[in-house]
Design an enzyme around this catalytic site. Structure first.
Site, mmCIF file in Angstrom:
data_model
loop_
_atom_site.group_PDB
_atom_site.id
_atom_site.type_symbol
_atom_site.label_atom_id
_atom_site.label_comp_id
_atom_site.label_asym_id
_atom_site.label_seq_id
_atom_site.Cartn_x
_atom_site.Cartn_y
_atom_site.Cartn_z
ATOM 1 N N ALA A 1 0.948 -1.207 0.029
ATOM 2 C CA ALA A 1 -0.099 -0.403 0.000
ATOM 3 C C ALA A 1 1.088 1.610 0.197
ATOM 4 C CB ALA A 1 -0.985 0.027 1.514
ATOM 5 N N ASN B 1 2.271 -3.904 6.750
ATOM 6 C CA ASN B 1 3.106 -5.274 5.828
ATOM 7 C C ASN B 1 4.185 -3.507 5.350
ATOM 8 O OD1 ASN B 1 2.621 -7.334 5.864
ATOM 9 N ND2 ASN B 1 1.052 -7.327 5.111
ATOM 10 N N HIS C 1 -0.338 7.035 4.743
ATOM 11 C CA HIS C 1 1.191 6.281 4.567
ATOM 12 C C HIS C 1 1.847 6.845 4.610
ATOM 13 C CE1 HIS C 1 -0.597 2.621 5.350
ATOM 14 N NE2 HIS C 1 -1.450 2.645 3.676
#
Length: 257
Positions: A114, A180, A210
């Site tokens: 992601a 992850n 993120h």
């Protein structure tokens, strides 16, 4: 290319549709034994049946599946693509996968998941990297079922709260369903023990955000992405699924960026 899949969730379904649209075929899908009857022509419950007629395997089923099936697949000489990068924070798992890949002459391909900018980070790591920090923000309910729920009253939050600060290894091991990205940043840059991570529950946002900050000989950069989820599963990142398809395109293409 003949593809074998592990898993049948939202990411696996997206990947299956996307790879077939690109002219590849899905020959078998490894699922739990109780699910085989749902589609006996496609679903299998053993690695031997998964690998019998495939050229490449794609793991979309999470850390435990990679740990359990990954070494067997690599040892028999098949390349494996996975988005479950956080599993490599467990050194025992990482060593088993690397050993099996060497034994079988195969490769474990890590999809970026992601996050983006990993190409920049890995290039910077060939020089001297001084600092890499990953910050992950999710709406409070996005942390339900994780250790964040033990520290914060997630349903009642009115301001952003940091519920974890530590290394990427700690984050990946404590938040296997959520970290992850931290593992991907660590592997591209300073490693699990030198990459710093902050995880935040933020009621003011509706998407997962993120961020990577890095400094070194190359200079410095700040990368941020606000990601959408897959329509079929609000806990699965659309970009994570897309990164698996992108990795397949890299493997099958004669020219790679």
């Amino acid at each position: 290319m003949r593809i074998g899949l592990i898993g049948k969730g939202a990411i696996a379904q997206y990947v299956s549709n996307a790879v077939q649209a690109r002219g590849h075929s899905v020959c078998a899908v490894l699922v739990r034994s109780g699910s085989v009857s749902q589609n006996p022509e496609l679903f299998v419950d053993s690695v031997s049946n998964l690998t019998a007629n495939t050229e490449l395997v794609i793991d979309c089923a999470g850390h435990r599946a990679l740990e359990e099936y990954g070494p067997q697949i690599l040892a028999c000489g098949l390349d494996l693509v996975t988005v479950s990068i956080g599993a490599l924070a467990d050194q025992r798992v990482a060593d088993a996968l690397a050993s099996a890949a060497r034994e079988g002459g195969a490769k474990l391909h890590l999809a970026s998941g992601a996050i983006g900018a990993l190409d920049c980070l890995s290039a910077a790591a060939t020089g001297k990297l001084e600092k890499v920090t990953y910050v992950g923000r999710k709406p409070p309910l996005g942390w339900m079922g994780s250790p964040a729920a033990d520290k914060l009253h997630l349903e009642a939050l009115t301001i952003a709260e940091t519920h974890f600060k530590g290394t990427a290894r700690e984050a990946a091991l404590r938040f296997p369903k959520n970290a992850n990205v931290a593992a991907a940043v660590a592997l591209a840059g300073l490693g699990f023990d030198q990459t710093q991570v902050r995880l935040i529950a933020d009621p003011s946002i509706t998407r997962n955000i993120h961020e990577i900050e890095a400094e070194g000989d190359f200079g410095q950069f700040h990368f941020q992405i606000s990601g959408n989820s897959l329509p079929d599963n609000p806990r699965s990142s659309a970009l994570a699924a897309m990164s698996v398809v992108s990795k397949l395109e890299q493997i099958s293409s004669p020219v790679v960026l």
